[in-house]
Design an enzyme around this catalytic site. Structure first.
Site, PDB file in Angstrom:
ATOM      1  N   ASP A   1     -84.200 -98.590  71.999  1.00 42.80           N
ATOM      2  CA  ASP A   1     -84.835 -99.178  70.834  1.00 42.80           C
ATOM      3  C   ASP A   1     -84.740 -98.157  69.618  1.00 42.80           C
ATOM      4  O   ASP A   1     -85.664 -98.222  68.778  1.00 42.80           O
ATOM      5  CB  ASP A   1     -86.498 -98.978  71.407  1.00 42.80           C
ATOM      6  CG  ASP A   1     -86.717 -97.665  71.712  1.00 42.80           C
ATOM      7  OD1 ASP A   1     -85.868 -96.660  71.968  1.00 42.80           O
ATOM      8  OD2 ASP A   1     -88.035 -97.597  71.846  1.00 42.80           O
TER       9      ASP A   1
ATOM     10  N   HIS B   1     -58.485 -88.928  56.757  1.00 43.31           N
ATOM     11  CA  HIS B   1     -59.997 -89.241  56.855  1.00 43.31           C
ATOM     12  C   HIS B   1     -60.306 -88.086  58.141  1.00 43.31           C
ATOM     13  O   HIS B   1     -61.155 -88.726  59.093  1.00 43.31           O
ATOM     14  CB  HIS B   1     -60.138 -90.645  57.555  1.00 43.31           C
ATOM     15  CG  HIS B   1     -59.765 -91.692  56.494  1.00 43.31           C
ATOM     16  ND1 HIS B   1     -59.425 -93.092  56.564  1.00 43.31           N
ATOM     17  CD2 HIS B   1     -59.685 -91.639  54.995  1.00 43.31           C
ATOM     18  CE1 HIS B   1     -59.241 -93.855  55.546  1.00 43.31           C
ATOM     19  NE2 HIS B   1     -59.543 -92.792  54.708  1.00 43.31           N
TER      20      HIS B   1
ATOM     21  N   ASP C   1     -64.059 -83.925  50.249  1.00 40.74           N
ATOM     22  CA  ASP C   1     -63.987 -85.407  49.696  1.00 40.74           C
ATOM     23  C   ASP C   1     -65.687 -85.913  50.252  1.00 40.74           C
ATOM     24  O   ASP C   1     -65.761 -86.194  51.289  1.00 40.74           O
ATOM     25  CB  ASP C   1     -63.195 -86.329  50.186  1.00 40.74           C
ATOM     26  CG  ASP C   1     -63.147 -87.610  49.643  1.00 40.74           C
ATOM     27  OD1 ASP C   1     -63.993 -87.941  48.899  1.00 40.74           O
ATOM     28  OD2 ASP C   1     -61.935 -88.418  49.715  1.00 40.74           O
TER      29      ASP C   1
ATOM     30  N   ASP D   1     -67.734 -90.702  44.323  1.00 39.45           N
ATOM     31  CA  ASP D   1     -66.750 -90.462  45.328  1.00 39.45           C
ATOM     32  C   ASP D   1     -65.570 -89.155  44.397  1.00 39.45           C
ATOM     33  O   ASP D   1     -64.976 -89.395  43.635  1.00 39.45           O
ATOM     34  CB  ASP D   1     -65.881 -91.562  45.729  1.00 39.45           C
ATOM     35  CG  ASP D   1     -64.663 -91.443  46.396  1.00 39.45           C
ATOM     36  OD1 ASP D   1     -64.552 -90.424  46.953  1.00 39.45           O
ATOM     37  OD2 ASP D   1     -63.972 -92.484  46.532  1.00 39.45           O
TER      38      ASP D   1
ATOM     39  N   HIS E   1     -51.288 -92.427  50.410  1.00 42.94           N
ATOM     40  CA  HIS E   1     -51.981 -93.364  50.008  1.00 42.94           C
ATOM     41  C   HIS E   1     -51.969 -94.036  48.232  1.00 42.94           C
ATOM     42  O   HIS E   1     -51.081 -93.416  47.777  1.00 42.94           O
ATOM     43  CB  HIS E   1     -53.544 -92.954  50.054  1.00 42.94           C
ATOM     44  CG  HIS E   1     -53.785 -91.445  49.233  1.00 42.94           C
ATOM     45  ND1 HIS E   1     -54.168 -91.496  48.035  1.00 42.94           N
ATOM     46  CD2 HIS E   1     -53.955 -90.171  49.621  1.00 42.94           C
ATOM     47  CE1 HIS E   1     -54.403 -90.085  47.626  1.00 42.94           C
ATOM     48  NE2 HIS E   1     -54.072 -89.704  48.525  1.00 42.94           N
TER      49      HIS E   1
ATOM     50  N   HIS F   1     -59.335 -96.816  43.570  1.00 41.88           N
ATOM     51  CA  HIS F   1     -59.674 -98.242  44.221  1.00 41.88           C
ATOM     52  C   HIS F   1     -61.245 -98.505  43.250  1.00 41.88           C
ATOM     53  O   HIS F   1     -61.640 -97.499  42.630  1.00 41.88           O
ATOM     54  CB  HIS F   1     -60.511 -97.934  45.369  1.00 41.88           C
ATOM     55  CG  HIS F   1     -61.228 -96.735  45.989  1.00 41.88           C
ATOM     56  ND1 HIS F   1     -62.587 -96.744  45.561  1.00 41.88           N
ATOM     57  CD2 HIS F   1     -60.811 -95.617  46.661  1.00 41.88           C
ATOM     58  CE1 HIS F   1     -62.868 -95.304  46.030  1.00 41.88           C
ATOM     59  NE2 HIS F   1     -61.684 -94.598  46.558  1.00 41.88           N
TER      60      HIS F   1
ATOM     61  N   GLU G   1     -57.390 -90.573  42.356  1.00 38.79           N
ATOM     62  CA  GLU G   1     -57.381 -89.491  43.248  1.00 38.79           C
ATOM     63  C   GLU G   1     -56.019 -89.210  43.852  1.00 38.79           C
ATOM     64  O   GLU G   1     -55.634 -89.374  45.113  1.00 38.79           O
ATOM     65  CB  GLU G   1     -58.210 -90.034  44.619  1.00 38.79           C
ATOM     66  CG  GLU G   1     -58.017 -91.283  44.917  1.00 38.79           C
ATOM     67  CD  GLU G   1     -58.987 -91.832  46.057  1.00 38.79           C
ATOM     68  OE1 GLU G   1     -59.036 -90.955  47.153  1.00 38.79           O
ATOM     69  OE2 GLU G   1     -59.821 -92.612  45.850  1.00 38.79           O
TER      70      GLU G   1
ATOM     71  N   ARG H   1     -56.292 -82.558  47.078  1.00 43.63           N
ATOM     72  CA  ARG H   1     -56.462 -83.815  46.552  1.00 43.63           C
ATOM     73  C   ARG H   1     -57.463 -83.654  45.310  1.00 43.63           C
ATOM     74  O   ARG H   1     -58.336 -82.933  45.494  1.00 43.63           O
ATOM     75  CB  ARG H   1     -56.897 -84.945  47.595  1.00 43.63           C
ATOM     76  CG  ARG H   1     -57.460 -86.216  46.745  1.00 43.63           C
ATOM     77  CD  ARG H   1     -57.669 -87.311  47.831  1.00 43.63           C
ATOM     78  NE  ARG H   1     -58.806 -87.289  48.533  1.00 43.63           N
ATOM     79  CZ  ARG H   1     -58.462 -87.012  49.909  1.00 43.63           C
ATOM     80  NH1 ARG H   1     -57.267 -87.052  50.594  1.00 43.63           N
ATOM     81  NH2 ARG H   1     -59.728 -86.995  50.792  1.00 43.63           N
TER      82      ARG H   1
ATOM     83  N   GLU I   1     -60.048 -85.870  42.996  1.00 47.03           N
ATOM     84  CA  GLU I   1     -60.505 -87.336  42.613  1.00 47.03           C
ATOM     85  C   GLU I   1     -61.753 -87.201  41.602  1.00 47.03           C
ATOM     86  O   GLU I   1     -62.631 -86.433  42.004  1.00 47.03           O
ATOM     87  CB  GLU I   1     -60.932 -87.848  43.970  1.00 47.03           C
ATOM     88  CG  GLU I   1     -61.717 -89.196  43.962  1.00 47.03           C
ATOM     89  CD  GLU I   1     -61.995 -89.698  45.207  1.00 47.03           C
ATOM     90  OE1 GLU I   1     -62.203 -89.205  46.353  1.00 47.03           O
ATOM     91  OE2 GLU I   1     -61.840 -91.190  45.346  1.00 47.03           O
TER      92      GLU I   1
HETATM   93  N1  GLY Z   1     -63.761 -91.068  50.256  1.00 45.34           N
HETATM   94  C1  GLY Z   1     -63.019 -92.198  50.364  1.00 45.34           C
HETATM   95  C2  GLY Z   1     -62.027 -92.426  49.283  1.00 45.34           C
HETATM   96  O1  GLY Z   1     -61.684 -91.423  48.399  1.00 45.34           O
HETATM   97  O2  GLY Z   1     -61.467 -93.385  49.179  1.00 45.34           O
HETATM   98 MN    MN Z   2     -62.877 -89.667  48.027  1.00 47.36          MN
HETATM   99 MN    MN Z   3     -61.977 -92.551  46.854  1.00 49.74          MN
END
Ligand code: GLY
Ligand code: MN
Ligand code: MN
Length: 441
Positions: A38, A241, A258, A269, A350, A354, A383, A405, A407
């Site tokens: 619950d 990740h 991150d 982000d 990557h 985004h 990033e 990285r 970002e």
């Molecule tokens: N923190 C997720 C990304 O950088 O896309």
């Molecule tokens: Mn990120």
């Molecule tokens: Mn990101």
């Protein structure tokens, strides 16, 4: 801090401007989801619903009905229930939905199955979320209720449209109020990263920094993190990740963090990379500065008309140029040849970024091959990174285990890019100075 009802009202007005007479828009709120037995997961409102209503409670449904001369805004909400409210907290009820949240009419959710078929009857187009299968089933039962009465004169709409195709395009372009909320989210996250840079010395653990960062988010009034924080020491940063966040930080490690908060429904982000000891080693500095040069080049190119496709190519070409200097790829090949072979892939796998908004990976079409031109009001992350695993036998030995990285969240404007996540020490000198000053005091 919550999204203001005035902002939600503006968002509804913008939506209404794109609607046709006879349109009915149905937007369900999020529901509580069970964690175990619950106990529920902490509630987070559905982004589309929150954007249009600013209404924070679960299980509600919003309806916007566009007629010739009027647009009616209806909220179905959980009814007042003193007994439940003792357990779960305040509900504003139907009265509050009108007085506090600007609904023209409000009903209890218990009346949905009775009233909704009447609202659908006679509408020409119905716009509702088709990706939510349990809502889709519910919607289908209302549609059937209308169809069952066709012989009695009911009119079933001929056109059904996915809500996302309309509202996600709207959400993609942020107004000044939304950009200010995103800047506030960004600045809370910047302050949290600065606190982690001050505290994250060798000997402490990744999870201590995770707790510190998320505590700073909450202290500053952010509701939650926008995505699970990645706090990666040393070669853990090569796991894109990485979420274990359970390793002790050693002298000589780089930290790749991150983490970003969600504030008033809007995400930030940020990724930072810095040395736990307060000083980059020479190989770490070379990789870090390589990524920073590329990041700054790409941030500067976030202008109207640019596309993710272009920026990604720019990042790959820039990183290949840097990889040649670092000895990671063939120094004698041309950048075109290396691009053809995707020679960056072992160390940069990557994409450059985004959309970001209410969702960290925000809604809105990217266009075919990510070639949608940027427009003022869009916000993107930039990033780039380089990840050199410990077992990268082809890489120079001194670079193995290094992950970097960098970002930031960048708004497209008519003029120069607007960095919403400004205020972090970014150059090697700035980072060294920041560490010296904050750790000494
Ligand atoms: N923190 C997720 C990304 O950088 O896309
Ligand atoms: Mn990120
Ligand atoms: Mn990101």
């Amino acid at each position: 801090m919550y999204l203001s009802t005035e902002a939600a009202q503006r968002h509804r007005a913008r939506l209404a401007n794109t609607l046709q007479t006879g349109d009915l828009v149905i937007i369900p709120a999020a529901r509580l989801t069970t964690r175990n037995n619950d106990v529920h997961h902490r509630f987070r409102q559905d982004s589309d619903f929150y954007y249009l209503t600013a209404f924070p409670e679960p299980d509600a449904v919003a309806v916007i009905k566009k007629q010739k001369t009027t647009t009616t805004y209806i909220l179905f909400v959980l009814p007042k229930n003193p007994e439940r409210e003792v357990w779960d907290g305040y509900r504003c009820g139907t009265e509050g939905a009108v007085t506090e949240f600007d609904a023209d009419k409000a009903y209890s959710v218990d009346e949905l199955d009775e009233i909704m078929p009447n609202l659908i009857d006679g509408s020409t187009r119905v716009i509702y979320p088709m990706s939510d299968s349990s809502f889709d089933q519910r919607f289908s039962s209302w549609r059937k209720a209308v169809l069952a009465k066709v012989r009695l004169g009911a009119q079933c709409p001929a056109t059904f449209i996915n809500l996302g195709s309309i509202i996600h395009e709207q959400r993609l372009i942020k107004d000044d109020y939304e950009l200010d909320l995103m800047e506030r989210a960004g600045q809370i996250s910047v302050a949290a990263h600065r606190a982690a840079m001050t505290a994250g010395k060798p000997g402490c653990s990744e999870h201590e920094l995770e707790g510190l960062i998320e505590g700073e988010f909450r202290k500053a009034g952010a509701q939650r993190f926008a995505y699970p924080s990645i706090v990666a020491a040393g070669s853990n940063g090569c796991v894109l990740h990485y979420h274990d966040n359970d390793t002790r930080i050693e002298n000589g490690d780089l930290l790749l963090i991150d983490a970003g908060c969600e504030y008033a429904g809007y995400a930030s982000d940020i990724t930072v990379t810095w040395p736990a000891s307060g000083r980059f080693s020479d190989p770490q500095q070379r990789v870090y500065e390589a990524v920073l040069r590329v990041q700054q080049e790409v941030v500067d190119a976030v202008r109207p008309g640019a596309t993710f496709n272009q920026l990604n190519t720019m990042a790959c070409r820039g990183l290949l140029r840097e990889m040649q200097e670092l000895g990671l790829v063939d120094a004698h090949a041309s950048i075109d040849e290396l691009m053809e072979k995707q020679a960056y892939k072992p160390y940069y796998m990557h994409s450059i970024g985004h959309w970001i908004g209410m969702d960290v990976h925000d809604v809105g079409s990217y266009g075919t091959e990510r070639k949608r031109p940027f427009e003022p009001g869009m916000v993107v992350t930039i990033e780039p990174g380089l990840y050199i695993p410990l077992d990268a036998d082809d890489a120079p030995a001194e670079l193995r285990g290094i992950a970097v990285r960098i970002e930031d969240d960048i708004a497209v404007t008519d003029h120069a890019p607007r960095n919403l996540t400004y205020g972090l020490p970014r150059s090697v000198d700035e980072i060294h100075r920041f560490m010296d000053e904050t750790r000494a005091s």
